[in-house]
Write an enzyme that holds these catalytic residues in place. Structure first.
Site, PDB file in Angstrom:
ATOM      1  N   ILE A 473       0.827  -1.212   0.000  1.00  0.00           N
ATOM      2  CA  ILE A 473       0.000   0.000   0.000  1.00  0.00           C
ATOM      3  C   ILE A 473       0.861   1.263   0.000  1.00  0.00           C
ATOM      4  CG2 ILE A 473      -1.942  -1.201   1.060  1.00  0.00           C
ATOM      5  CD1 ILE A 473      -1.223   0.098   3.728  1.00  0.00           C
ATOM      6  N   GLY A 516       1.762  -6.744   8.312  1.00  0.00           N
ATOM      7  CA  GLY A 516       2.001  -7.189   6.940  1.00  0.00           C
ATOM      8  C   GLY A 516       3.385  -7.755   6.697  1.00  0.00           C
ATOM      9  N   ALA A 517       4.421  -7.024   7.072  1.00  0.00           N
ATOM     10  CA  ALA A 517       5.788  -7.459   6.767  1.00  0.00           C
ATOM     11  C   ALA A 517       6.113  -8.745   7.521  1.00  0.00           C
ATOM     12  CB  ALA A 517       6.781  -6.360   7.117  1.00  0.00           C
ATOM     13  N   LEU A 614      14.173  -4.580   8.161  1.00  0.00           N
ATOM     14  CA  LEU A 614      14.284  -5.228   6.852  1.00  0.00           C
ATOM     15  C   LEU A 614      14.979  -4.285   5.879  1.00  0.00           C
ATOM     16  CD1 LEU A 614      10.730  -6.812   6.586  1.00  0.00           C
ATOM     17  CD2 LEU A 614      12.898  -7.998   7.012  1.00  0.00           C
ATOM     18  N   ASN A 615      14.624  -3.005   5.979  1.00  0.00           N
ATOM     19  CA  ASN A 615      15.152  -2.010   5.048  1.00  0.00           C
ATOM     20  C   ASN A 615      15.083  -0.647   5.736  1.00  0.00           C
ATOM     21  OD1 ASN A 615      15.292   0.034   3.044  1.00  0.00           O
ATOM     22  ND2 ASN A 615      14.611  -1.400   1.464  1.00  0.00           N
ATOM     23  N   THR A 618      12.978   2.184   3.814  1.00  0.00           N
ATOM     24  CA  THR A 618      11.509   2.124   3.827  1.00  0.00           C
ATOM     25  C   THR A 618      10.988   2.205   5.272  1.00  0.00           C
ATOM     26  OG1 THR A 618      11.590  -0.299   3.782  1.00  0.00           O
ATOM     27  CG2 THR A 618      11.321   0.815   1.671  1.00  0.00           C
ATOM     28  N   LYS A 685       9.502  -6.229  14.118  1.00  0.00           N
ATOM     29  CA  LYS A 685       8.223  -5.817  14.698  1.00  0.00           C
ATOM     30  C   LYS A 685       7.536  -4.890  13.695  1.00  0.00           C
ATOM     31  CE  LYS A 685       9.743  -5.867  19.546  1.00  0.00           C
ATOM     32  NZ  LYS A 685      10.051  -5.005  20.713  1.00  0.00           N
ATOM     33  N   GLU A 689       2.474   1.639  12.011  1.00  0.00           N
ATOM     34  CA  GLU A 689       1.623   2.475  12.853  1.00  0.00           C
ATOM     35  C   GLU A 689       2.344   3.081  14.047  1.00  0.00           C
ATOM     36  OE1 GLU A 689      -1.032  -0.862  12.838  1.00  0.00           O
ATOM     37  OE2 GLU A 689      -2.700   0.421  12.280  1.00  0.00           O
TER      38      GLU A 689
HETATM   39 MO1  MOS Z   1      -4.251  -0.217   9.522  1.00  0.00          MO
HETATM   40  S1  MOS Z   1      -5.532   1.135  10.406  1.00  0.00           S
HETATM   41  O1  MOS Z   1      -4.790  -1.694  10.231  1.00  0.00           O
HETATM   42  O2  MOS Z   1      -4.425  -0.175   7.868  1.00  0.00           O
END
Ligand code: MOS
Length: 733
Positions: A473, A516-517, A614-615, A618, A685, A689
């Site tokens: 995203i 995600g990662a 990881l990077n 980013t 981790k 957010e």
């Molecule tokens: Mo996040 S608010 O779980 O995209």
């Protein structure tokens, strides 16, 4: 061998994106000439459609379809997926019918839909639809309805966490405490407003739907679309290789996707629909407003004896969303007596939705401001106060932390920021006409992992392709998964291709919750380790690069495929045995114009402990992005509800204020080294957010330090400061 993980490697998709080669949902070439759809939103907050006249719209040449609740195809009722979908029920896989009845639940809900040969024709025809409403009196003001707050069954800590927590006796401890702080804070409605508005292109072939849409979770979107249209999952394909930001607003399914799918089916033509920017303010969810009360009791030397955090948050009659605002207060500091409380108020607005750090972002704004107020009350350095209350184990779960380096972040941050040079008496430092202040706050965000799968495939040319339905995203997922794959397979980056965002690839929970990662990355690592083992087993031995080529030349289509997977938190005992969080410390310096109250950021520093990187490039982008959003939350952002109609009045990026480059002179994110093998095999981790957790409080605390004026109604706009500032001109340098 080169290790790619940990290197500040440029984004794999950067060139594609800047050259326009990354195709977003609405830009995809349709199979045949597409039809364009326009959504008509309701213009009342609550009531019923009394009559709707579509005749003039339907008569416009080029109009192909006008849909309302009177002629919309049957859909599943709103709610969890029903058979034949058989998808796991999550908030995001819920059936979300459109135009299903004559009810209006909130301003901006879709009430009609027009499809035409061009967008312009559709938009014009949509403007001709006349709707008469039987309006009812809406409940719109959180403050007015606080007395009606109710207790939800749980809060959304990636599933359901307990609504409340109680340890010890808070009331008695507060009564006995020599130092007390009690304050109520208000946080505003916020829009996720991603750069790419929510969009979809629907195409049907042989009774099967392909939906090109912008989503953070391909698997949930597939389930939700199938559930709504009552199709088997296998009849729905979702394609979402590029997503122009989401921040939570693209976890669920929105009207454009459902309307595109229904319209395309009826017309037997590809159909493109996008929300307008204005529509995203009502159709794409928002961060709900809150009223939060924090009570702290402490000894004179700064030992916390009691913590209470009560959060009251907007919800709706049609769908509950229970943010976890008081979650950080369960973990951040030691205190024997503590309680956290979450309550909701049902208002006739669009539903609250996850927006980057849902709960923690508004929760820490209140809580970390209260901690600052306690530091002022004791006359103690806020860093010292926090260090003094550092818990040895999780203060409520009573389990060890997987790793916790908050103190190191604070120490490293104060040294680098020059924290000891701060104005110790608020409102006393001047730089010309500017009052200058420093503020700081802690960052905490739970570390999660979700079930995920991936494949790694060796082809005849000795290249490896990684596939997973995970979304990128804008965070750098393509890049970090490629780094992980290259290291694990033992091949250079150039030999690795990462394919994402397609429901024909192995499923993940997508990009959300900062999991995600760790989730997709662990699955990719597992797939690649298995592929490497398969290569070695087939080749039997020798020099590894040669083995790869030997095996590659022998493989048939589709290549040598290895499957990888990782289990979610429920199956991973380390998520019960350990308290897992990312931590950080934010520092901010602001200047406040003593005559106008104008607030300018001077600099901002965040220091974070998030396990392995990881990077770093980013990762830094993620964290400074979050920090900047916190700055914005503290000073700029508020979607204002019209108390008559329930619309967010400032529903565009001209009127809804967000920071620009000139507002952000010096923002930096740094990391302390941290090893943590409890969360996942990568030792990482979540970071997406963490940057917005606490950063708003650091900015607000700096404003107080500059002026001596404590504003508890966020955002802190200059009108709220002015009355407390020194009389104009009296202290001009
Ligand atoms: Mo996040 S608010 O779980 O995209």
């Amino acid at each position: 061998m080169t290790r790619f993980v940990g290197q500040p490697i440029d984004r794999s998709d950067a060139q594609l994106k800047v050259q326009g080669g990354a195709t977003y949902a609405h830009e995809v070439d349709a199979l045949g000439k597409p039809v364009y759809g326009v959504i008509v939103p309701a213009t009342i907050a609550k009531g019923r459609i009394a009559s709707i006249d579509t005749v003039p719209a339907a008569a416009v040449p080029g109009v192909l379809l006008v849909l309302t609740h009177r002629n919309a195809p049957p859909q599943a009722p709103f709610g969890p997926p029903e058979p034949p979908t058989k998808a796991p029920a999550t908030r995001f896989s819920r059936a979300r019918p459109c135009l299903a009845d004559d009810r209006v639940r909130y301003w901006g809900e879709s009430v009609a839909f027009v499809a035409a040969e061009t967008f312009e024709i559709a938009r014009h025809a949509a403007s001709l639809i006349r709707i008469a409403y039987a309006a009812e009196t809406p409940r719109l003001e959180l403050r007015e309805h606080l007395a009606d707050a109710y207790k939800p069954a749980g809060i959304t800590a990636s599933g359901k966490a307990p609504t409340d927590s109680v340890l010890g006796d808070v009331a008695a401890a507060l009564a006995a405490a020599p130092i007390k702080v009690e304050a109520t804070y208000r946080t505003a409605y916020q829009s996720a407003a991603p750069m790419e508005p929510h969009a979809a292109l629907a195409e049907w072939e042989g009774g099967k739907l392909t939906l090109h849409t912008s989503t953070q979770s391909v698997s949930d979107t597939r389930a939700a679309v199938a559930a709504t249209l009552q199709l088997p999952l296998t009849d729905v394909r979702i394609s979402s290789p590029y997503v122009g930001g989401g921040f939570g607003s693209k976890l669920g399914v929105r009207p454009e996707a459902i309307l595109a799918a229904m319209g395309a089916f009826m017309l037997r033509r590809p159909l493109k629909v996008a929300q307008t920017r204005q529509q995203t303010f009502s159709m794409a969810g928002h961060r709900p407003a809150s009223v939060q009360t924090v009570q702290l009791g402490a000894t004179k030397d700064g030992q916390l004896t009691a913590i209470s955090h009560v959060a009251i948050v907007q919800s709706t009659p049609h769908e509950e969303f229970a943010e976890q605002n008081a979650m950080p207060a369960r973990t951040l500091y030691a205190a024997p007596n503590r309680s956290t409380t979450h309550r909701l108020v049902r208002l006739d607005l669009a539903g609250g939705e996850p927006v980057r750090a849902p709960g923690e972002a508004p929760g820490l704004l209140a809580f970390e401001t209260a901690i600052d107020e306690l530091a002022v009350a004791i006359d103690m350095d806020p860093v010292m106060l926090r260090i003094l209350n550092e818990p040895k184990i999780d203060p409520e779960k009573k389990v060890p932390f997987s790793s916790r380096n908050l103190v190191r972040c604070m120490q490293e941050g104060s040294a680098r920021f020059g924290w000891t040079g701060r104005p110790t008496t608020p409102g006393t430092r001047r730089d010309g006409r500017w009052l200058v202040g420093y503020g700081m706050a802690s960052a905490i965000r739970s570390n999660y992992i979700a079930k995920a799968a991936a494949t790694a495939t060796l082809d005849r040319k000795g290249r490896v392709t990684v596939r997973t339905d995970m979304a990128d995203i804008g965070t750098g997922t393509y890049t970090v998964l490629r780094q992980i794959a290259a290291d694990e397979i033992g091949l250079p980056l150039e030999r690795i291709t990462v394919l994402l965002g397609d429901s024909s690839y192995p499923a993940t929970a997508g990009a959300g919750g900062s999991w995600g990662a760790a989730s997709a990355g662990s699955a990719v690592k597992d797939a690649c380790a298995k592929l490497r083992a398969a290569i070695v087993a087939k080749a039997g031995g020798g020099d590894y690069p040669k083995m790869v080529m030997t095996v590659a030349r022998g493989v048939d289509r589709p290549g040598l495929v290895a499957q990888g997977a990782v289990v979610g938190m429920a199956e991973n005992p380390n998520y019960q045995k350990f308290s897992q969080h990312g931590f950080g410390a934010h520092f901010a310096e602001v200047g406040v114009d003593m005559d106008t109250g104008e607030i300018r950021l001077r600099r901002m520093l965040g220091v974070f402990a998030v396990g392995n990187l990881l990077n770093p490039k980013t990762a830094r982008s993620q964290l400074i992005g979050g920090m900047i959003w916190g700055f914005s939350q503290a000073l700029l952002e508020s979607a204002e509800v019209d108390p008559r109609y329930g619309q967010f009045v400032n529903h565009d990026l001209g009127e809804y204020h967000v920071p620009v480059y000139a507002d952000l002179p010096d923002v930096e994110a740094l990391f302390v080294e941290e090893q943590d093998d409890k969360g996942n095999t990568l030792g990482i981790k979540g970071i997406g957010e963490l940057g917005i957790c606490g950063s708003a409080a650091a900015v607000g605390n700096a404003v107080f330090n500059a002026t001596g004026v404590r504003v508890r109604d966020f955002p802190i706009t200059l009108d709220k400061l002015l009355a407390g500032l020194p009389p104009s001109g009296s202290v001009r340098a």
